[in-house]
Design a protein around this motif. Structure first.
Motif, mmCIF file in Angstrom:
data_model
loop_
_atom_site.group_PDB
_atom_site.id
_atom_site.type_symbol
_atom_site.label_atom_id
_atom_site.label_comp_id
_atom_site.label_asym_id
_atom_site.label_seq_id
_atom_site.Cartn_x
_atom_site.Cartn_y
_atom_site.Cartn_z
ATOM 1 N N LYS A 1 0.840 -1.188 0.000
ATOM 2 C CA LYS A 1 0.000 0.000 0.000
ATOM 3 C C LYS A 1 0.880 1.246 0.000
ATOM 4 C CE LYS A 1 -3.391 0.263 2.809
ATOM 5 N NZ LYS A 1 -4.236 0.238 4.008
ATOM 6 N N LYS A 2 0.598 2.137 -0.936
ATOM 7 C CA LYS A 2 1.359 3.376 -0.978
ATOM 8 C C LYS A 2 0.889 4.348 0.101
ATOM 9 C CE LYS A 2 2.367 3.188 -5.943
ATOM 10 N NZ LYS A 2 2.228 3.882 -7.242
ATOM 11 N N HIS A 3 -0.369 4.226 0.493
ATOM 12 C CA HIS A 3 -0.944 5.157 1.453
ATOM 13 C C HIS A 3 -1.578 4.359 2.585
ATOM 14 C CE1 HIS A 3 -0.207 8.034 -1.710
ATOM 15 N NE2 HIS A 3 -0.940 7.300 -2.528
ATOM 16 N N LEU A 4 -1.299 4.757 3.804
ATOM 17 C CA LEU A 4 -1.639 3.960 4.982
ATOM 18 C C LEU A 4 -3.128 3.671 5.106
ATOM 19 C CD1 LEU A 4 -0.567 2.636 7.564
ATOM 20 C CD2 LEU A 4 -0.892 4.832 8.707
ATOM 21 N N LEU A 5 -3.969 4.650 4.800
ATOM 22 C CA LEU A 5 -5.411 4.498 5.015
ATOM 23 C C LEU A 5 -6.185 4.149 3.748
ATOM 24 C CD1 LEU A 5 -6.040 7.481 7.479
ATOM 25 C CD2 LEU A 5 -5.593 5.074 8.022
ATOM 26 N N THR B 1 -10.161 8.328 -2.115
ATOM 27 C CA THR B 1 -8.941 7.889 -2.779
ATOM 28 C C THR B 1 -7.963 9.055 -2.874
ATOM 29 O OG1 THR B 1 -9.921 8.350 -4.960
ATOM 30 C CG2 THR B 1 -10.131 6.098 -4.104
ATOM 31 N N ILE B 2 -6.711 8.711 -3.115
ATOM 32 C CA ILE B 2 -5.678 9.740 -3.149
ATOM 33 C C ILE B 2 -5.896 10.648 -4.349
ATOM 34 C CG2 ILE B 2 -3.928 8.566 -4.537
ATOM 35 C CD1 ILE B 2 -3.339 10.415 -1.186
ATOM 36 N N SER B 3 -5.726 11.941 -4.130
ATOM 37 C CA SER B 3 -5.883 12.933 -5.188
ATOM 38 C C SER B 3 -4.637 13.793 -5.204
ATOM 39 C CB SER B 3 -7.131 13.789 -4.932
ATOM 40 O OG SER B 3 -7.255 14.802 -5.905
ATOM 41 N N GLY B 4 -3.932 13.781 -6.336
ATOM 42 C CA GLY B 4 -2.661 14.482 -6.382
ATOM 43 C C GLY B 4 -1.645 13.758 -5.519
ATOM 44 N N LYS B 5 -0.887 14.504 -4.758
ATOM 45 C CA LYS B 5 0.172 13.898 -3.946
ATOM 46 C C LYS B 5 -0.210 13.777 -2.475
ATOM 47 C CE LYS B 5 5.049 14.499 -2.713
ATOM 48 N NZ LYS B 5 6.249 15.361 -2.852
ATOM 49 N N ASP B 6 -0.967 14.732 -1.974
ATOM 50 C CA ASP B 6 -1.126 14.831 -0.520
ATOM 51 C C ASP B 6 -2.564 14.839 -0.027
ATOM 52 O OD1 ASP B 6 1.646 15.008 -0.060
ATOM 53 O OD2 ASP B 6 1.621 17.131 -0.572
ATOM 54 N N TYR B 7 -3.549 14.598 -0.874
ATOM 55 C CA TYR B 7 -4.934 14.707 -0.440
ATOM 56 C C TYR B 7 -5.731 13.444 -0.741
ATOM 57 C CZ TYR B 7 -4.397 19.731 0.338
ATOM 58 O OH TYR B 7 -4.000 20.961 0.806
ATOM 59 N N TYR B 8 -6.734 13.214 0.106
ATOM 60 C CA TYR B 8 -7.758 12.207 -0.152
ATOM 61 C C TYR B 8 -9.030 12.937 -0.574
ATOM 62 C CZ TYR B 8 -5.108 8.523 2.321
ATOM 63 O OH TYR B 8 -4.170 7.609 2.717
ATOM 64 N N ARG B 9 -9.746 12.386 -1.582
ATOM 65 C CA ARG B 9 -11.033 12.937 -2.008
ATOM 66 C C ARG B 9 -12.024 11.809 -2.242
ATOM 67 N NH1 ARG B 9 -10.365 16.584 -7.166
ATOM 68 N NH2 ARG B 9 -12.648 16.471 -7.008
ATOM 69 N N CYS B 10 -13.296 12.131 -2.149
ATOM 70 C CA CYS B 10 -14.359 11.151 -2.400
ATOM 71 C C CYS B 10 -14.320 10.713 -3.856
ATOM 72 C CB CYS B 10 -15.721 11.758 -2.069
ATOM 73 S SG CYS B 10 -17.117 10.745 -2.600
ATOM 74 N N LYS C 1 -3.454 14.138 3.556
ATOM 75 C CA LYS C 1 -3.099 12.770 3.923
ATOM 76 C C LYS C 1 -2.370 12.697 5.261
ATOM 77 C CE LYS C 1 0.408 10.772 2.001
ATOM 78 N NZ LYS C 1 1.356 10.084 1.091
ATOM 79 N N ALA C 2 -1.295 13.426 5.418
ATOM 80 C CA ALA C 2 -0.449 13.287 6.607
ATOM 81 C C ALA C 2 -1.195 13.603 7.910
ATOM 82 C CB ALA C 2 0.804 14.151 6.466
ATOM 83 N N PRO C 3 -1.907 14.755 8.003
ATOM 84 C CA PRO C 3 -2.625 15.033 9.264
ATOM 85 C C PRO C 3 -3.699 13.993 9.573
ATOM 86 C CG PRO C 3 -2.405 17.028 7.949
ATOM 87 C CD PRO C 3 -1.974 15.890 7.068
ATOM 88 N N LEU C 4 -4.394 13.496 8.537
ATOM 89 C CA LEU C 4 -5.437 12.494 8.765
ATOM 90 C C LEU C 4 -4.839 11.201 9.292
ATOM 91 C CD1 LEU C 4 -8.397 11.638 8.535
ATOM 92 C CD2 LEU C 4 -7.905 10.886 6.196
ATOM 93 N N THR D 1 5.308 -2.252 5.304
ATOM 94 C CA THR D 1 4.186 -2.993 4.719
ATOM 95 C C THR D 1 3.518 -3.891 5.744
ATOM 96 O OG1 THR D 1 5.261 -2.972 2.544
ATOM 97 C CG2 THR D 1 3.504 -4.589 2.894
ATOM 98 N N GLU D 2 4.325 -4.619 6.524
ATOM 99 C CA GLU D 2 3.770 -5.508 7.541
ATOM 100 C C GLU D 2 3.042 -4.716 8.621
ATOM 101 O OE1 GLU D 2 5.250 -8.816 10.849
ATOM 102 O OE2 GLU D 2 6.659 -7.945 9.417
ATOM 103 N N ALA D 3 3.655 -3.611 9.057
ATOM 104 C CA ALA D 3 3.027 -2.790 10.090
ATOM 105 C C ALA D 3 1.716 -2.194 9.579
ATOM 106 C CB ALA D 3 3.978 -1.680 10.522
ATOM 107 N N ALA D 4 1.703 -1.743 8.327
ATOM 108 C CA ALA D 4 0.488 -1.166 7.757
ATOM 109 C C ALA D 4 -0.622 -2.201 7.672
ATOM 110 C CB ALA D 4 0.791 -0.594 6.376
ATOM 111 N N ALA D 5 -0.261 -3.445 7.349
ATOM 112 C CA ALA D 5 -1.265 -4.509 7.262
ATOM 113 C C ALA D 5 -1.886 -4.785 8.628
ATOM 114 C CB ALA D 5 -0.625 -5.775 6.697
ATOM 115 N N ILE D 6 -1.079 -4.741 9.684
ATOM 116 C CA ILE D 6 -1.598 -4.951 11.037
ATOM 117 C C ILE D 6 -2.536 -3.815 11.420
ATOM 118 C CG2 ILE D 6 -0.974 -5.108 13.478
ATOM 119 C CD1 ILE D 6 1.704 -6.343 12.516
ATOM 120 N N LEU D 7 -2.132 -2.585 11.138
ATOM 121 C CA LEU D 7 -2.982 -1.442 11.456
ATOM 122 C C LEU D 7 -4.288 -1.491 10.678
ATOM 123 C CD1 LEU D 7 -0.232 1.313 11.552
ATOM 124 C CD2 LEU D 7 -1.662 0.602 13.472
ATOM 125 N N GLU D 8 -4.243 -1.999 9.465
ATOM 126 C CA GLU D 8 -5.450 -2.116 8.654
ATOM 127 C C GLU D 8 -6.446 -3.081 9.292
ATOM 128 O OE1 GLU D 8 -6.636 -2.756 3.954
ATOM 129 O OE2 GLU D 8 -4.816 -3.677 4.745
#
Length: 263
Positions: free
Chosen positions: A19-23, A37-46, A63-66, A194-201
């Motif tokens: 996963k490129k993006h944690l959430l 979904t990711i929009s541009g480099k730093d934002y999520y949008r519907c 992305k980062a603050p969220l 990757t492993e840590a992100a999978a656990i958090l997911e």
């Protein structure tokens, strides 16, 4: 803000692409139900608004603050002392119930064992008196086999501890906080991210964006108390029963409230 707990999401399949993006896959739009979904480099949008034009939710989220806020809430805000205490109480109550059921089964087994011993003694007396027949020999063999099976089962039951003793809830709560903190630290290491992100997911069920909340846009983080407590008890693996396990259905239904934060 309190909303009904939703069904836990499935864990990422083994061997899935990194996963490129944690959430990714966890953020939902409250208006249309689409993923953010990711929009541009730093934002999520519907995705419903961005890709299909079917949703009026135009709120973009950095992305980062969220991600930072979601992880902080996971570590400190979702699993409270009252949740952990209730979980431990339910666990111990169910363990006692199961132990009583095992004891009742053991009593029945012990009674049957006494019956077998009497029957075998009578059959042995007939052998001594010369009353031998193929049917009698079959009866002896069958009862000897049943007796051996019962003795083995009762011996194992006497030594078994099916669920084990769960740690006190303050210890489990502290253990959970430390494990999540350790996971957060590993997200900065590309070799194990990757492993840590999978656990958090698996721990975070969903992050829902509410663009029209009374005080401005909000994000609601939802998790299952069963998943969080299993992580605290068992580490990175799901519960499998046995000592220290907590796979009892009664625990999974424990009440759990989501947590919201302002965007």
């Amino acid at each position: 803000m309190v909303r009904r707990q939703r069904k836990p999401g499935a864990a990422s399949p083994a061997g899935a692409p990194r996963k490129k993006h944690l959430l990714s896959g966890l953020i939902k739009c409250s208006c249309c139900g689409s993923n953010y979904t990711i929009s541009g480099k730093d934002y999520y949008r519907c995705a419903g608004e961005k890709e299909r034009g079917t949703c009026g939710n135009k709120v973009s989220v950095r992305k980062a603050p969220l991600e930072t806020a979601t992880l902080a809430i996971l570590q400190e805000g979702l699993l409270t002392e009252s949740h952990a205490k209730l979980f431990v109480e339910e666990y111990r109550r169910e363990a006692a119930r199961l132990a009583q059921g095992d004891e009742r089964r053991d009593v029945a087994g012990a009674v049957r064992l006494k019956q077998l011993e009497v029957e075998l003694a009578n059959l042995a007396r007939n052998l001594v008196e010369g009353k031998v027949s193929p049917m009698m020999m079959t009866m002896i063999f069958d009862r000897e086999a049943e007796k051996a099976t019962l003795e083995a089962r009762l011996s194992q039951a006497a030594a078994a501890n099916p669920l084990g003793e769960i740690l006190p809830h303050p210890v489990l709560l502290d253990q959970f906080h430390q494990k999540v903190e350790a996971l957060r630290a590993t997200l900065d290491d590309d070799t194990i991210r990757t492993e840590a992100a999978a656990i958090l997911e698996r721990l975070i069920e969903s992050v829902t964006i509410y663009p029209n909340a009374p005080d401005g846009p909000e994000a609601e983080v939802v998790a299952s108390i069963g998943a969080l407590m299993s992580f605290a008890i068992n580490g990175n693996s799901p519960p499998r029963g046995g000592a220290g396990g907590c796979s009892m259905a009664v625990v999974a239904g424990t009440g759990f409230e989501p947590v919201t934060f302002r965007l």
